[in-house]
Design a protein around this motif. Structure first.
Motif, PDB file in Angstrom:
ATOM      1  N   SER A  10      40.336  52.890  40.127  1.00 40.26           N
ATOM      2  CA  SER A  10      41.734  53.943  40.783  1.00 40.26           C
ATOM      3  C   SER A  10      41.790  54.833  40.635  1.00 40.26           C
ATOM      4  N   THR A  11      40.623  56.317  40.720  1.00 43.32           N
ATOM      5  CA  THR A  11      40.612  57.776  40.874  1.00 43.32           C
ATOM      6  C   THR A  11      39.221  57.586  41.751  1.00 43.32           C
ATOM      7  N   GLY A  12      38.958  56.425  42.249  1.00 43.27           N
ATOM      8  CA  GLY A  12      38.123  55.944  43.721  1.00 43.27           C
ATOM      9  C   GLY A  12      36.659  56.477  43.207  1.00 43.27           C
ATOM     10  N   VAL A  13      36.016  56.386  41.638  1.00 44.24           N
ATOM     11  CA  VAL A  13      35.497  57.199  40.570  1.00 44.24           C
ATOM     12  C   VAL A  13      35.248  55.692  39.986  1.00 44.24           C
ATOM     13  N   PRO A  14      33.676  55.284  40.576  1.00 44.72           N
ATOM     14  CA  PRO A  14      33.127  53.713  39.651  1.00 44.72           C
ATOM     15  C   PRO A  14      32.902  54.175  38.057  1.00 44.72           C
ATOM     16  N   LYS A  15      34.740  53.796  36.410  1.00 45.28           N
ATOM     17  CA  LYS A  15      34.615  53.741  35.457  1.00 45.28           C
ATOM     18  C   LYS A  15      34.580  52.666  34.916  1.00 45.28           C
ATOM     19  N   LEU A  16      34.699  52.419  33.471  1.00 45.35           N
ATOM     20  CA  LEU A  16      34.783  52.010  32.963  1.00 45.35           C
ATOM     21  C   LEU A  16      36.102  51.916  31.584  1.00 45.35           C
ATOM     22  N   ALA A  17      36.809  51.018  31.818  1.00 53.18           N
ATOM     23  CA  ALA A  17      38.399  51.971  31.076  1.00 53.18           C
ATOM     24  C   ALA A  17      38.118  51.172  29.797  1.00 53.18           C
ATOM     25  N   VAL A  18      38.648  51.565  28.879  1.00 53.85           N
ATOM     26  CA  VAL A  18      39.086  50.742  27.216  1.00 53.85           C
ATOM     27  C   VAL A  18      40.679  50.614  26.668  1.00 53.85           C
ATOM     28  N   TYR A  19      40.530  49.481  26.072  1.00 50.38           N
ATOM     29  CA  TYR A  19      42.354  50.188  25.936  1.00 50.38           C
ATOM     30  C   TYR A  19      42.239  48.894  25.152  1.00 50.38           C
ATOM     31  N   ASP A  20      43.197  49.695  24.068  1.00 48.64           N
ATOM     32  CA  ASP A  20      43.227  48.970  22.574  1.00 48.64           C
ATOM     33  C   ASP A  20      44.550  48.214  22.575  1.00 48.64           C
ATOM     34  N   LEU A  21      44.666  47.063  22.439  1.00 46.63           N
ATOM     35  CA  LEU A  21      46.082  45.785  22.672  1.00 46.63           C
ATOM     36  C   LEU A  21      46.542  46.669  21.757  1.00 46.63           C
ATOM     37  N   LYS A  22      46.353  47.122  20.639  1.00 45.62           N
ATOM     38  CA  LYS A  22      47.384  47.223  19.084  1.00 45.62           C
ATOM     39  C   LYS A  22      48.045  49.380  19.363  1.00 45.62           C
ATOM     40  N   THR A  23      47.116  50.400  20.060  1.00 45.41           N
ATOM     41  CA  THR A  23      48.446  50.971  19.877  1.00 45.41           C
ATOM     42  C   THR A  23      48.204  51.662  21.452  1.00 45.41           C
ATOM     43  N   GLY A  24      47.519  50.870  22.210  1.00 48.43           N
ATOM     44  CA  GLY A  24      47.944  51.634  23.724  1.00 48.43           C
ATOM     45  C   GLY A  24      46.862  52.954  24.057  1.00 48.43           C
ATOM     46  N   ALA A  25      46.106  52.903  23.281  1.00 52.11           N
ATOM     47  CA  ALA A  25      45.104  54.434  23.442  1.00 52.11           C
ATOM     48  C   ALA A  25      44.074  54.089  24.830  1.00 52.11           C
ATOM     49  N   ARG A  26      43.765  55.025  25.475  1.00 51.44           N
ATOM     50  CA  ARG A  26      42.958  54.084  26.272  1.00 51.44           C
ATOM     51  C   ARG A  26      42.687  55.328  26.874  1.00 51.44           C
ATOM     52  N   SER A  27      40.558  55.171  27.587  1.00 52.41           N
ATOM     53  CA  SER A  27      39.834  56.083  27.357  1.00 52.41           C
ATOM     54  C   SER A  27      38.835  55.301  28.741  1.00 52.41           C
ATOM     55  N   ASP A  28      38.199  56.475  28.962  1.00 49.01           N
ATOM     56  CA  ASP A  28      37.024  56.178  30.080  1.00 49.01           C
ATOM     57  C   ASP A  28      35.657  56.507  29.987  1.00 49.01           C
ATOM     58  N   VAL A  29      34.997  55.258  30.536  1.00 49.24           N
ATOM     59  CA  VAL A  29      33.636  55.519  30.434  1.00 49.24           C
ATOM     60  C   VAL A  29      32.532  56.310  32.055  1.00 49.24           C
ATOM     61  N   THR A  30      32.252  57.065  32.731  1.00 48.65           N
ATOM     62  CA  THR A  30      32.227  57.348  33.670  1.00 48.65           C
ATOM     63  C   THR A  30      30.382  57.764  33.687  1.00 48.65           C
ATOM     64  N   GLU A  31      30.221  57.438  32.191  1.00 44.48           N
ATOM     65  CA  GLU A  31      28.800  58.243  32.441  1.00 44.48           C
ATOM     66  C   GLU A  31      27.544  56.680  32.931  1.00 44.48           C
ATOM     67  N   ASP A  32      26.498  56.635  33.632  1.00 45.41           N
ATOM     68  CA  ASP A  32      25.654  55.112  33.585  1.00 45.41           C
ATOM     69  C   ASP A  32      26.617  54.247  34.393  1.00 45.41           C
ATOM     70  N   VAL A  33      27.918  55.046  35.290  1.00 45.86           N
ATOM     71  CA  VAL A  33      28.157  53.922  35.861  1.00 45.86           C
ATOM     72  C   VAL A  33      28.552  53.473  37.504  1.00 45.86           C
ATOM     73  N   ASP A  34      28.018  52.059  37.910  1.00 51.40           N
ATOM     74  CA  ASP A  34      27.391  52.217  39.465  1.00 51.40           C
ATOM     75  C   ASP A  34      29.259  50.952  40.000  1.00 51.40           C
ATOM     76  N   SER A  35      29.132  50.840  41.658  1.00 53.66           N
ATOM     77  CA  SER A  35      29.955  49.750  42.020  1.00 53.66           C
ATOM     78  C   SER A  35      29.307  48.459  41.442  1.00 53.66           C
ATOM     79  N   TYR A  36      28.412  48.401  40.757  1.00 54.04           N
ATOM     80  CA  TYR A  36      28.447  46.972  40.631  1.00 54.04           C
ATOM     81  C   TYR A  36      28.654  46.667  38.814  1.00 54.04           C
ATOM     82  N   SER A  37      28.329  47.120  38.115  1.00 54.19           N
ATOM     83  CA  SER A  37      28.596  47.791  36.594  1.00 54.19           C
ATOM     84  C   SER A  37      30.178  46.773  36.411  1.00 54.19           C
TER      85      SER A  37
END
Length: 306
Positions: free
Chosen positions: A85-112
């Motif tokens: 969504s920001t134009g940079v490959p990342k993994l979004a991590v989301y907690d369904l209970k709390t709604g907390a979200r964090s992103d993993v950007t290190e060692d992620v590419d467009s095929y991850s």
């Protein structure tokens, strides 16, 4: 004679209609989109870049806004997907209970493409397999390879150099040891559950499915046949408990769609679940199978199936 033929024709047409109605009532459409995944009571998929979470108990569909989301995976209340969504490959991590979200950007590419079990996420980037513990924010490079999957403390992945055909390995997180379980080359799309690993063998079986029983140290052919019609294929397979779901192509022109089948490991029998040769990406959890078909998400209960 004409009357008898008319009667027979009418009965045949009636039976066809009944069969069609019966087959269409076996599954339920729960939404629109693609790439479904499932765990326990939740079915997750993507549609127009957003993430949908459908609760099988409450039948509530919750939308998580993320304008460019792909490849969702879920384990319990933890959800992860590939996000651009920001134009940079990342993994979004989301907690369904709390709604907390964090992103993993290190060692992620467009095929991850992420997979998750508990607090551990695995994915591949730049020909390396990575694991991240969400609870400790600790990230580790596991091995050279691609397309990992995870169950408990086991990670399956594909690896092979330019000179060697790919093999399927299973890595033990506790012992930090990897074992080659495939024995043949050109294997793709491994998935792991309990002590079973499955993958598609394009080396000798045109994509037919093999399974390795870690406890028994034994390899099994789930689907067989080496002709060019009705062969089983590759990327769309999944396993949970004693059931494997997969696609079977009905023509050589299909590369990513077909009919959904379920295989029972205990009985060693398969059953066709869908028709039309247009289904994609089947997944299974417990007694529920989900797949996409022409932009729709379908689910089916296996309680009365194999």
């Amino acid at each position: 004679m004409k009357g008898k033929l008319l009667l027979i024709s009418s009965i045949f047409i009636f039976l066809v209609l009944v069969s069609t109605v019966a087959s269409t009532t076996q599954f339920t459409k729960i939404g629109s989109g693609s790439e479904p995944t499932i765990d326990a009571s939740n079915v997750v998929w993507t549609n127009n870049g957003n993430i949908h979470v459908y609760n099988l108990t409450t039948k509530e569909d919750v939308i998580i806004n993320s304008s460019v989301a792909f490849h969702p995976a879920i384990s319990g209340n933890k959800l992860v997907w590939y996000d651009e969504s920001t134009g940079v490959p990342k993994l979004a991590v989301y907690d369904l209970k709390t709604g907390a979200r964090s992103d993993v950007t290190e060692d992620v590419d467009s095929y991850s493409v992420p997979a998750i079990y508990g607090n551990r996420i695995v994915w591949s980037a730049n020909s390396g397999v990575y694991m991240r513990d969400i609870s400790t924010s600790t990230q580790t490079r596991i091995a050279d390879g691609n397309s990992p999957d995870i169950y408990d403390d086991m990670i399956s992945y594909e690896s092979g150099s330019a000179e060697d055909t790919p093999q399927i390995y299973v890595y033990n997180i506790t012992t930090k040891q990897a074992v080659d379980v495939s024995q043949y080359g050109d294997n793709l799309a491994s998935h792991i559950c309990d002590d079973k690993v499955i993958w598609s063998d394009f080396y000798t079986r045109l994509g037919n499915i093999r399974m390795y029983d870690i406890a028994a140290n034994q390899q099994i052919e789930v689907t067989t046949g080496d002709d060019m019609t009705g062969y089983d294929t590759g990327g769309s397979i999944d396993i949970d408990g004693d059931r494997i779901v997969y696609l079977k192509h009905n023509d050589l022109g299909s590369t990513d769609s077909g009919d959904v089948y379920v295989y029972n490991i205990t009985t060693e029998k398969s059953k066709q679940l869908s028709s039309g040769n247009s289904a994609q990406t089947p997944v299974v959890s417990g007694n529920v199978v989900a797949w996409s078909d022409s932009g729709s998400i379908h689910i089916m209960s296996l309680e009365t199936q194999v």
